[in-house]
Design a protein around this motif. Structure first.
Motif, PDB file in Angstrom:
ATOM      1  N   ASN A   6     -16.327   8.191  -5.176  1.00  0.00           N
ATOM      2  CA  ASN A   6     -16.021   7.175  -4.158  1.00  0.00           C
ATOM      3  C   ASN A   6     -14.923   6.240  -4.638  1.00  0.00           C
ATOM      4  OD1 ASN A   6     -17.762   8.059  -2.231  1.00  0.00           O
ATOM      5  ND2 ASN A   6     -19.379   6.576  -2.695  1.00  0.00           N
ATOM      6  N   LEU A   9     -11.581   7.914  -4.692  1.00  0.00           N
ATOM      7  CA  LEU A   9     -11.047   8.048  -3.333  1.00  0.00           C
ATOM      8  C   LEU A   9     -10.522   6.713  -2.814  1.00  0.00           C
ATOM      9  CD1 LEU A   9     -10.782  10.405  -1.411  1.00  0.00           C
ATOM     10  CD2 LEU A   9     -12.928   9.728  -0.339  1.00  0.00           C
ATOM     11  N   ILE A  10     -11.276   5.644  -3.119  1.00  0.00           N
ATOM     12  CA  ILE A  10     -10.845   4.298  -2.691  1.00  0.00           C
ATOM     13  C   ILE A  10      -9.509   3.958  -3.326  1.00  0.00           C
ATOM     14  CG2 ILE A  10     -11.350   1.823  -2.954  1.00  0.00           C
ATOM     15  CD1 ILE A  10     -14.331   2.562  -2.506  1.00  0.00           C
ATOM     16  N   LEU A  11      -9.390   4.235  -4.621  1.00  0.00           N
ATOM     17  CA  LEU A  11      -8.134   3.928  -5.324  1.00  0.00           C
ATOM     18  C   LEU A  11      -6.986   4.753  -4.760  1.00  0.00           C
ATOM     19  CD1 LEU A  11      -9.374   3.627  -9.037  1.00  0.00           C
ATOM     20  CD2 LEU A  11      -8.495   1.801  -7.586  1.00  0.00           C
ATOM     21  N   ILE A  13      -6.703   5.876  -1.672  1.00  0.00           N
ATOM     22  CA  ILE A  13      -6.326   5.309  -0.361  1.00  0.00           C
ATOM     23  C   ILE A  13      -5.527   4.029  -0.554  1.00  0.00           C
ATOM     24  CG2 ILE A  13      -7.231   4.282   1.768  1.00  0.00           C
ATOM     25  CD1 ILE A  13      -9.562   6.342   1.531  1.00  0.00           C
ATOM     26  N   LEU A  14      -5.968   3.211  -1.515  1.00  0.00           N
ATOM     27  CA  LEU A  14      -5.236   1.961  -1.805  1.00  0.00           C
ATOM     28  C   LEU A  14      -3.817   2.287  -2.270  1.00  0.00           C
ATOM     29  CD1 LEU A  14      -7.899  -0.282  -3.627  1.00  0.00           C
ATOM     30  CD2 LEU A  14      -6.845  -0.707  -1.414  1.00  0.00           C
ATOM     31  N   ALA A  15      -3.683   3.320  -3.084  1.00  0.00           N
ATOM     32  CA  ALA A  15      -2.354   3.687  -3.595  1.00  0.00           C
ATOM     33  C   ALA A  15      -1.444   4.138  -2.457  1.00  0.00           C
ATOM     34  CB  ALA A  15      -2.490   4.799  -4.634  1.00  0.00           C
ATOM     35  N   THR A  17      -1.734   3.523   0.855  1.00  0.00           N
ATOM     36  CA  THR A  17      -1.405   2.405   1.770  1.00  0.00           C
ATOM     37  C   THR A  17      -0.474   1.401   1.075  1.00  0.00           C
ATOM     38  OG1 THR A  17      -3.470   1.325   1.122  1.00  0.00           O
ATOM     39  CG2 THR A  17      -3.507   2.576   3.170  1.00  0.00           C
ATOM     40  N   GLY A  18      -0.684   1.212  -0.238  1.00  0.00           N
ATOM     41  CA  GLY A  18       0.181   0.299  -0.989  1.00  0.00           C
ATOM     42  C   GLY A  18       1.617   0.794  -1.020  1.00  0.00           C
ATOM     43  N   TRP A  19       1.768   2.090  -1.231  1.00  0.00           N
ATOM     44  CA  TRP A  19       3.107   2.694  -1.288  1.00  0.00           C
ATOM     45  C   TRP A  19       3.821   2.570   0.058  1.00  0.00           C
ATOM     46  CZ3 TRP A  19       5.910   4.197  -5.286  1.00  0.00           C
ATOM     47  CH2 TRP A  19       7.076   4.926  -5.048  1.00  0.00           C
ATOM     48  N   ARG A  21       3.237   0.288   2.436  1.00  0.00           N
ATOM     49  CA  ARG A  21       3.518  -1.097   2.859  1.00  0.00           C
ATOM     50  C   ARG A  21       4.561  -1.792   1.981  1.00  0.00           C
ATOM     51  NH1 ARG A  21       0.577  -4.191  -0.817  1.00  0.00           N
ATOM     52  NH2 ARG A  21      -1.264  -3.107  -1.552  1.00  0.00           N
ATOM     53  N   MET A  22       4.857  -1.225   0.825  1.00  0.00           N
ATOM     54  CA  MET A  22       5.772  -1.889  -0.118  1.00  0.00           C
ATOM     55  C   MET A  22       7.141  -2.248   0.457  1.00  0.00           C
ATOM     56  SD  MET A  22       5.604  -0.758  -4.115  1.00  0.00           S
ATOM     57  CE  MET A  22       7.359  -0.693  -4.341  1.00  0.00           C
ATOM     58  N   TYR A  24       8.146  -2.752   3.504  1.00  0.00           N
ATOM     59  CA  TYR A  24       8.017  -3.776   4.541  1.00  0.00           C
ATOM     60  C   TYR A  24       7.721  -5.133   3.930  1.00  0.00           C
ATOM     61  CZ  TYR A  24       6.332  -6.164   8.697  1.00  0.00           C
ATOM     62  OH  TYR A  24       6.145  -7.069   9.704  1.00  0.00           O
ATOM     63  N   GLU A  25       6.822  -5.136   2.944  1.00  0.00           N
ATOM     64  CA  GLU A  25       6.473  -6.403   2.287  1.00  0.00           C
ATOM     65  C   GLU A  25       7.659  -6.967   1.518  1.00  0.00           C
ATOM     66  OE1 GLU A  25       2.999  -5.792  -0.121  1.00  0.00           O
ATOM     67  OE2 GLU A  25       1.657  -6.098   1.574  1.00  0.00           O
ATOM     68  N   GLN A  26       8.424  -6.084   0.876  1.00  0.00           N
ATOM     69  CA  GLN A  26       9.584  -6.539   0.111  1.00  0.00           C
ATOM     70  C   GLN A  26      10.592  -7.222   1.038  1.00  0.00           C
ATOM     71  OE1 GLN A  26       9.926  -6.754  -3.014  1.00  0.00           O
ATOM     72  NE2 GLN A  26      12.117  -7.111  -3.284  1.00  0.00           N
TER      73      GLN A  26
ATOM     74  N   ARG B 234       6.484  -6.614  -7.808  1.00  0.00           N
ATOM     75  CA  ARG B 234       7.137  -5.700  -6.856  1.00  0.00           C
ATOM     76  C   ARG B 234       8.648  -5.882  -6.885  1.00  0.00           C
ATOM     77  NH1 ARG B 234       5.164  -7.464  -1.944  1.00  0.00           N
ATOM     78  NH2 ARG B 234       6.966  -8.829  -1.921  1.00  0.00           N
ATOM     79  N   ALA B 257       2.101  -3.500  -7.842  1.00  0.00           N
ATOM     80  CA  ALA B 257       2.607  -3.684  -6.474  1.00  0.00           C
ATOM     81  C   ALA B 257       1.884  -2.758  -5.486  1.00  0.00           C
ATOM     82  CB  ALA B 257       4.108  -3.426  -6.443  1.00  0.00           C
ATOM     83  N   VAL B 258       1.516  -1.594  -5.961  1.00  0.00           N
ATOM     84  CA  VAL B 258       0.895  -0.596  -5.064  1.00  0.00           C
ATOM     85  C   VAL B 258      -0.582  -0.900  -4.832  1.00  0.00           C
ATOM     86  CG1 VAL B 258       0.113   1.805  -5.109  1.00  0.00           C
ATOM     87  CG2 VAL B 258       2.533   1.294  -5.392  1.00  0.00           C
ATOM     88  N   PHE B 259      -1.286  -1.221  -5.908  1.00  0.00           N
ATOM     89  CA  PHE B 259      -2.748  -1.357  -5.801  1.00  0.00           C
ATOM     90  C   PHE B 259      -3.216  -2.737  -5.332  1.00  0.00           C
ATOM     91  CE2 PHE B 259      -4.363   2.606  -7.034  1.00  0.00           C
ATOM     92  CZ  PHE B 259      -3.532   3.159  -7.992  1.00  0.00           C
ATOM     93  N   ILE B 289       0.240  -8.194   8.823  1.00  0.00           N
ATOM     94  CA  ILE B 289      -0.027  -7.683   7.467  1.00  0.00           C
ATOM     95  C   ILE B 289      -1.431  -8.083   7.015  1.00  0.00           C
ATOM     96  CG2 ILE B 289       0.650  -7.832   5.051  1.00  0.00           C
ATOM     97  CD1 ILE B 289       3.498  -7.957   5.858  1.00  0.00           C
ATOM     98  N   ILE B 296      -7.997  -2.251   6.260  1.00  0.00           N
ATOM     99  CA  ILE B 296      -8.078  -1.284   5.153  1.00  0.00           C
ATOM    100  C   ILE B 296      -9.303  -1.585   4.297  1.00  0.00           C
ATOM    101  CG2 ILE B 296      -6.971  -0.526   3.001  1.00  0.00           C
ATOM    102  CD1 ILE B 296      -4.267  -1.040   4.484  1.00  0.00           C
ATOM    103  N   LEU B 300     -12.670   0.730   3.782  1.00  0.00           N
ATOM    104  CA  LEU B 300     -13.056   1.165   2.436  1.00  0.00           C
ATOM    105  C   LEU B 300     -14.444   0.643   2.072  1.00  0.00           C
ATOM    106  CD1 LEU B 300      -9.654   0.765   0.515  1.00  0.00           C
ATOM    107  CD2 LEU B 300     -10.748   2.885   1.252  1.00  0.00           C
ATOM    108  N   PHE B 303     -16.870   2.784   3.769  1.00  0.00           N
ATOM    109  CA  PHE B 303     -16.884   4.071   3.077  1.00  0.00           C
ATOM    110  C   PHE B 303     -17.778   4.015   1.838  1.00  0.00           C
ATOM    111  CE2 PHE B 303     -15.473   8.183   1.920  1.00  0.00           C
ATOM    112  CZ  PHE B 303     -15.261   8.182   0.557  1.00  0.00           C
TER     113      PHE B 303
END
Lengths: 315, 310
Positions: A6, A9-11, A13-15, A17-19, A21-22, A24-26, B234, B257-259, B289, B296, B300, B303
């Motif tokens: 679990n 899988l969570i990590l 998904i975070l990776a 979604t993080g990749w 959104r980067m 846009y956030e920047q 980032r 930045a990713v996590f 955002i 998200i 999770l 989940f």
């Protein structure tokens, strides 16, 4: 095993979604920094200077609060005339709250006015040492203001601070730089009207201290006089009189005293002040003659004249 | 006669009324913990900030603005602190408290879908934070308005006595008025609420797989601190990538930045303290955002929680 899966899988998904959104956030982050809605980034060097305060100040809105309480503390250093501690404190304060004009103003004032004046009168130093320290602290004040202009470009207040210091006759003035700085202020878009007016008058005032710019000074005075009655202040009126009497000036239309000042009484009042406040040894062109002319017209008693009639036998 | 199987109605995946009931119960539970007493401390803090007068030693016009800045910065700092603490602690305690009181089993046996349960609990906490922030916003606006009004009155009197025309006075005081109560104060409060939403949803996610409340609190706090400097990481990783350079530090920065979430873009109250306006489109963008982060983390959390046994 399942909880571990679990977490993996969570990590994952975070990776993902993080990749996503980067970018846009920047982009948003850069826009927020451009609008100065978020505090400026601290470099590693600045963070090490601030030490624990940098860590605490990372949390939103604590930076200005910490800076405010640090600035209150500097009043103690001021009472003790501890200029080094004031300098160090304000270095941290302006790092924490760099968009706050008050701190830059205070820092420059402490260095260029207070510390410089203190060192100028410090009998524990030699005469050369006093002069050196005096100039040293004035330069520190100027450096602070230059730094503030770099951090806050396009803000007239910081340029105004610089120009005032450069035009301060007790602080190693540089009138040419003061004129240039005031002219820079006038280039700023959406400048308030009262600042525009003030800057134009300050340009004239500083230009009067530059003998080589006599024609420019006279032309500016005429321009301001014709623009608006709000510019009919002693600086402008006196400059017109002196300028049109300057032997090297190109004068298209010479004005009488009543045209310049409105009345003889007003002329006498302003000319008298100008004469009494002139720098030692200075004889502004046409000023003495104008005063004498007005004193005769107004029939000022001998005892009250600036230029009493000399007895005939003394000619 | 209908059979028991015919009587059985399939539980919907999500029900807003169920979520509402759980949220209101959670809200009531938290209010009973006397959390609103902090408002007394908040009022005292702002009243104290209002009394501080900065000396106008340089002859410039910076000190009245500085007094207004201090009230705003103290107010927003307290709002941030309180909303963060409440989001952290209240959310971290949600599930462990229900397990301890044995109400969790009763609720889940109803049956209440686990997603409804999580959403309801979180919503209860967020409503409490929202109500608290509204109260603090009103108090801040009150003190700020009082101070600004008195400063403007003094300055107007001084300028009028010098014979300055009214239009010029208004022009000169425009900068001071920008530091008073404007829509931006409320927008900044809203941004603080968005930050609390993100923090609470992070705390909820961690609590779904955490074995102790203390661990949840510490880990969430670590995530928050990293989130506040995530933007710097980032920025560094992006700059290094643009120059085609890579080293260990840039790899770590990229991972951060990713996590981790970026909490810095929700700190727009700093700009409001400086007297700047927040464009509405910026509020729109940061809201989107923040809600994405919320979505998200909630998904999770569900989940991780869906098959958890107690």
């Amino acid at each position: 095993m399942k909880p571990l899966l679990n977490i993996i899988l969570i990590l994952a998904i975070l990776a993902v979604t993080g990749w996503l959104r980067m970018p846009y956030e920047q982009k948003l982050s850069e826009e927020l920094h451009a609008l100065k809605l978020v505090p400026p980034r601290l470099s590693l060097e600045d963070r090490s200077k601030l030490k624990q305060k940098a860590f605490v100040a990372t949390y939103g809105s604590l930076r200005p609060t910490i800076a405010a309480f640090m600035s209150v503390k500097t009043t103690n250093y001021h009472s003790d005339q501890n200029w080094d501690k004031i300098e160090d404190a304000f270095k941290e304060i302006v790092l924490l709250d760099p968009y706050n004009f008050y701190y830059w103003d205070q820092a420059a004032w402490h260095m260029a006015s207070n510390a410089a004046a203190d060192k100028q009168n410090d009998r524990s130093l030699t005469e050369i040492g006093r002069k050196q320290q005096f100039q040293n602290y004035i330069q520190k004040g100027k450096d602070i203001i230059n730094q503030s202009i770099k951090v806050n470009p396009g803000d007239w207040r910081y340029l105004n601070l610089k120009a005032k210091l450069e035009a301060n006759r007790y602080r190693d003035p540089d009138y040419a730089t003061a004129v240039a700085t005031y002219q820079e202020i006038l280039q700023i878009p959406d400048l308030p009207n009262h600042i525009k007016r003030s800057a134009k008058l300050e340009i004239l005032f500083a230009m009067q201290k530059l003998p080589q710019r006599h024609q420019e000074s006279y032309n500016l005075a005429i321009q301001l006089f014709e623009k608006d009655t709000s510019y009919h202040v002693p600086t402008v009126l006196n400059e017109i009189l002196i300028g049109q009497n300057h032997p090297l000036n190109n004068v298209s239309n010479s004005m009488s005293l009543s045209e310049i000042y409105g009345s003889n009484q007003n002329a006498y009042k302003k000319l008298k002040i100008k004469w009494l406040r002139r720098e030692l040894g200075q004889k502004p062109y046409g000023l003495e003659e104008a005063i004498q002319q007005v004193e005769n017209k107004l029939l000022i008693p001998q005892t009250k004249r600036l230029f009493p009639h000399k007895p005939l036998f003394m000619n | 006669m209908p059979t028991s199987t015919q009587n059985f109605q399939k539980t919907s995946f999500i029900s807003f009324s169920r979520i509402g009931v759980i949220a209101s119960h959670t809200f009531t539970q938290l209010v009973r913990m006397k959390v609103f007493y902090f408002l007394i401390a908040f009022v005292i803090l702002l009243w104290g900030s209002k009394q501080i007068i900065f000396p106008n030693e340089t002859g410039g016009d910076g000190s009245p603005e500085q007094e207004l800045r201090l009230i705003k910065s103290a107010g927003f700092a307290a709002m941030n602190m309180f909303s963060m603490l409440l989001a952290l602690s209240a959310t971290a305690l949600l599930i462990p408290k229900d397990i301890e009181d044995r109400t969790l089993y009763t609720i889940l046996c109803k049956p209440v879908p686990r997603l409804d349960y999580l959403l309801g609990k979180l919503l209860g906490v967020l409503v409490l934070i929202f109500v608290s922030l509204i109260a603090m916003d009103i108090v801040l606006s009150f003190f700020l308005n009082q101070k600004a009004a008195s400063i403007i009155a003094i300055q107007t009197e001084q300028l009028t006595s010098r014979g300055i025309p009214k239009e010029l006075i208004n022009e000169q005081l425009a900068g001071l008025k920008a530091h008073g109560v404007t829509i931006n104060i409320h927008l900044a409060t809203f941004a603080i609420f968005l930050k609390a939403i993100v923090i609470a949803s992070i705390a909820l996610l961690i609590s779904t797989f955490s074995s102790s409340t203390l661990f949840t609190l510490i880990l969430t706090l670590i995530v928050i601190v990293i989130g506040l400097i995530q933007a710097d990481a980032r920025d560094y990783a992006t700059t290094m990538a643009e120059f085609g350079q890579q080293n260990q530090l840039s790899n770590i920065s990229l991972a951060v930045a990713v996590f981790f979430p970026d909490l810095q873009f929700l700190s727009v109250e700093d700009g409001v303290i400086d007297g700047r306006s927040i464009p509405l489109r910026i509020i729109g963008q940061i809201s989107i955002i923040a809600l994405l982060y919320f979505a998200i983390y909630i998904i999770l959390s569900w989940f991780a929680f869906r098959k958890k046994e107690f």
